[in-house]
Write an enzyme that holds these catalytic residues in place. Structure first.
Site, PDB file in Angstrom:
ATOM      1  N   LYS A  58     -15.492  47.251  40.377  1.00 40.22           N
ATOM      2  CA  LYS A  58     -14.173  47.872  40.369  1.00 40.22           C
ATOM      3  C   LYS A  58     -13.561  47.798  38.974  1.00 40.22           C
ATOM      4  O   LYS A  58     -13.614  46.767  38.318  1.00 40.22           O
ATOM      5  CB  LYS A  58     -13.243  47.166  41.366  1.00 40.22           C
ATOM      6  CG  LYS A  58     -13.238  47.773  42.748  1.00 40.22           C
ATOM      7  CD  LYS A  58     -12.115  47.203  43.593  1.00 40.22           C
ATOM      8  CE  LYS A  58     -12.010  47.926  44.916  1.00 40.22           C
ATOM      9  NZ  LYS A  58     -10.891  47.419  45.743  1.00 40.22           N
ATOM     10  N   GLU A 117      -8.496  45.885  62.578  1.00 41.83           N
ATOM     11  CA  GLU A 117      -7.203  45.672  63.211  1.00 41.83           C
ATOM     12  C   GLU A 117      -7.334  45.316  64.692  1.00 41.83           C
ATOM     13  O   GLU A 117      -6.580  44.480  65.204  1.00 41.83           O
ATOM     14  CB  GLU A 117      -6.327  46.920  63.054  1.00 41.83           C
ATOM     15  CG  GLU A 117      -5.878  47.184  61.627  1.00 41.83           C
ATOM     16  CD  GLU A 117      -6.910  47.901  60.787  1.00 41.83           C
ATOM     17  OE1 GLU A 117      -6.640  48.122  59.587  1.00 41.83           O
ATOM     18  OE2 GLU A 117      -7.994  48.230  61.326  1.00 41.83           O
ATOM     19  N   ARG A 146      -4.438  51.538  65.274  1.00 39.95           N
ATOM     20  CA  ARG A 146      -5.831  51.313  65.652  1.00 39.95           C
ATOM     21  C   ARG A 146      -5.971  50.171  66.650  1.00 39.95           C
ATOM     22  O   ARG A 146      -7.009  50.033  67.295  1.00 39.95           O
ATOM     23  CB  ARG A 146      -6.655  51.027  64.405  1.00 39.95           C
ATOM     24  CG  ARG A 146      -6.458  52.061  63.316  1.00 39.95           C
ATOM     25  CD  ARG A 146      -7.246  51.763  62.077  1.00 39.95           C
ATOM     26  NE  ARG A 146      -8.661  52.031  62.276  1.00 39.95           N
ATOM     27  CZ  ARG A 146      -9.542  52.095  61.310  1.00 39.95           C
ATOM     28  NH1 ARG A 146      -9.172  51.899  60.069  1.00 39.95           N
ATOM     29  NH2 ARG A 146     -10.796  52.347  61.554  1.00 39.95           N
TER      30      ARG A 146
END
Length: 619
Positions: free
Chosen positions: A280, A364, A392
């Site tokens: 990243k 979740e 979700r």
């Protein structure tokens, strides 16, 4: 010579030399840093995917082939390479291009993306559609290691493996390895299996045998023998156990090797998973050193990486500070989040009480069910999720928390409009789906003080499921009252003509509209609800004395409480007409919140104008 301005798709990239592609990658990084520093956006993830994106667009024509992103915050390079360079000046701004894939922008964007772990399932659906319709195009799913922590990703991988549908799944691993192979032999065989020569030999071997009598059976036999020997000397990956052809791990910043590997994987005509290791923020030192900061960042100085706006206290910060205090007072308090301890304000909690912070990854559903288990055994779990991601876990809230009346606290961050991230991230549905759950208390603070007191009450005094919804940022509704009774209705003014009702921080627009109307000689009263479930219907009816009632909600039509308020007032015998002012029935685009309020008529000027129009029309 600048290369990037002349790139508008696959054909332009395919004509470049290896050196030109390397130069292009440097240009792209400079372009991203320069432009995102002015608009804000997801920078670190895109810097890490430059070579990978160039390789994909070189090998595949995404105007025809289908590239499905997971989450999609790493799609900037894809957009740059498919004709949208000029639009980056208005990236994520109202009326400009989205920071996520959006098919309405370009045919190159195969599917909308904003929530994690769905790319493999979507791509498999596209691959099966291709087969059923006897069409010819390639399907690629690009999923990050973070999104791969979600259970849905494995459901898709499992089905893709048994489907035998030709498709390529690229696992962009920029932080962790999944089922990492270890040892010198493992590394050697991994490198060997990832080489273009190995894959070409495998393809030629298979095609040659299939042309011979009995060759297909012999190939299958030797393949089984090879796999047994391989598993004996090399621990297999989870992907190989599912039945996918696994290639990797490979260096995601080695552009020539990536191109060769993608071409070879394409020619296998089977479900293939390529494990690509990237970094990243690659190529921009500030983002490399602090990738979390540059994952989603506002305007910054490209020379230093320092943000241009000063640090302000947000609702997430206040939530996190209060959680630390509550944890110090009560050893049963614990916190759960889905890969976002920073975004939800829980970093200090994690540092001080690491054993009581459970970051479950992008899962979740698991977070909510685990909270149910914690609560059933006597803990006090606080589940911190963004409103849009809480969707979700709806089934788990219903089945694993509410059905047993368990004491689970849901800290719902980013409730309401979130601005530049757009329709996949706006938290405008939670009021509707939470209110219908039996036993659920839903609280709506309008300032920091109310958030603190509501969180304390939810943790220390509540006995069942309770949700506290608060917005992104630091917008506060000022009040001189210290409210501890959350069923109370904050009232200001009395009027027989107009009453405005709201809750949460959008109440600021209501109060400003009242001021505008009063300046024009229209008497108004304003009511603010602290809860959308606990307020007293009798008290509401008592406070409403006007002919016209306007309910102002930062929700989509049908997801708010105006219908319920109408029933309450009707049952109380109130002869009034109720009008709803909300975000409308469609999905709300991206842009700054002020612009979105104006677009939907939820800003105070529009509210005041609408009230005047109603009064002129109906009085």
């Amino acid at each position: 010579m600048c290369i990037l301005p002349n790139i508008n798709g696959h054909e332009d990239l395919a004509r470049l030399s290896a050196q030109q592609r390397a130069d292009l990658c440097n240009e792209i990084r400079n372009f991203l840093v320069s432009n995102v520093s002015k608009t804000g956006g997801h920078l670190a993830s895109n810097l890490g995917a430059v070579e990978l994106s160039v390789a994909i667009e070189t090998v595949f024509n995404t105007m025809e082939d289908r590239l499905v992103f997971d989450v999609g915050h790493q799609s900037y390079v894809h957009k740059l390479l498919t004709g949208r360079q000029a639009d980056f000046e208005h990236l994520r701004q109202f009326g400009g291009i989205s920071g996520f894939p959006k098919p309405a922008e370009s045919v190159a964007d195969a599917f909308v993306a904003g929530h994690a772990s769905s790319s493999v399932s979507i791509a498999l659906g596209m691959a099966r559609a291709r087969t059923l319709q006897k069409q010819d195009y390639h399907v690629i799913a690009l999923i990050g290691d973070g999104a791969a922590t979600g259970g849905m990703a494995y459901e898709g991988l499992n089905d893709a493996a048994v489907s035998k549908e030709p498709m390529i799944i690229i696992l962009n691993d920029n932080e962790m390895s999944i089922d990492r192979n270890v040892g010198g032999m493992a590394k050697h065989l991994s490198r060997l299996r990832s080489t273009d020569e190995y894959l070409r030999f495998k393809l030629l071997y298979r095609n040659f045998l299939k042309k011979l009598p009995g060759g297909k059976s012999f190939y299958n036999f030797t393949s089984r023998v090879k796999n047994r020997i391989k598993r004996f000397i090399l621990p297999s990956t989870i992907f190989e156990n599912m039945g996918l052809t696994y290639l990797g791990p490979v260096d995601g910043h080695d552009l020539p090797d990536l191109i060769d590997l993608l071409r070879a994987a394409r020619d296998l005509h089977s479900p293939v998973l390529i494990h690509v290791v990237t970094k990243k923020g690659h190529g921009y030192e500030p983002a490399e050193e602090n990738p979390s900061k540059f994952h989603g960042i506002g305007k910054f100085d490209p020379a230093t990486g320092e943000t241009l706006s000063g640090k302000t206290i947000t609702y997430s910060d206040v939530f996190g500070q209060t959680m630390v205090e509550l944890a110090a007072e009560n050893p049963k308090v614990c916190a759960l989040t889905a890969a976002m301890p920073g975004g939800t304000g829980l970093l200090q909690f994690r540092d001080q009480y690491p054993e009581r912070l459970f970051d479950v990854g992008i899962a979740e559903e698991h977070a909510v069910s685990m909270a149910g288990g914690l609560a059933k055994q006597g803990m006090v779990p606080v589940v911190a999720l963004y409103s849009t991601f809480l969707q979700r876990g709806y089934d788990q809230i219903m089945q694993d928390v509410a059905l047993l009346g368990l004491h689970v606290v849901f800290a719902i961050d980013r409730a309401g409009l979130v601005g530049e991230d757009g329709p996949t991230h706006h938290g405008v549905f939670d009021v509707g789906f939470l209110r219908q759950i039996p036993g659920m208390t839903v609280l709506c603070p309008a300032n920091f003080a109310e958030l603190r007191s509501m969180l304390r009450w939810a943790v220390n005094d509540c006995t069942g499921p309770v949700a506290i919804r608060y917005p992104r940022g630091n917008a506060e509704v000022t009040t001189s009252e210290s409210v501890t009774d959350f069923s109370a209705i904050a009232a200001s003014g009395e009027s027989e003509d107009v009453t405005l009702i709201s809750y949460g921080t959008v109440s600021a627009e209501m109060y400003n509209a009242v001021q505008l109307l009063q300046n024009k000689g229209i008497a108004c009263s304003a009511l603010r609800l602290l809860s959308v479930t606990e307020f007293s219907a009798a008290q509401l009816a008592q406070k409403v004395q006007s002919k016209h009632v306007f309910v102002i909600e930062e929700t989509c039509t049908g997801s708010g409480i105006s219908g319920y308020l109408s029933i309450c007032l009707n049952q109380a015998g109130k002869c009034c007409k109720l009008h709803t002012i909300d975000l409308g029935s469609g999905f709300i685009p991206h842009g700054d919140t002020r612009s979105l309020y104006r677009m939907t008529g939820l800003d105070h000027e529009s509210i005041a104008n609408y009230v005047q129009e109603v009064l002129q029309r109906e009085n």
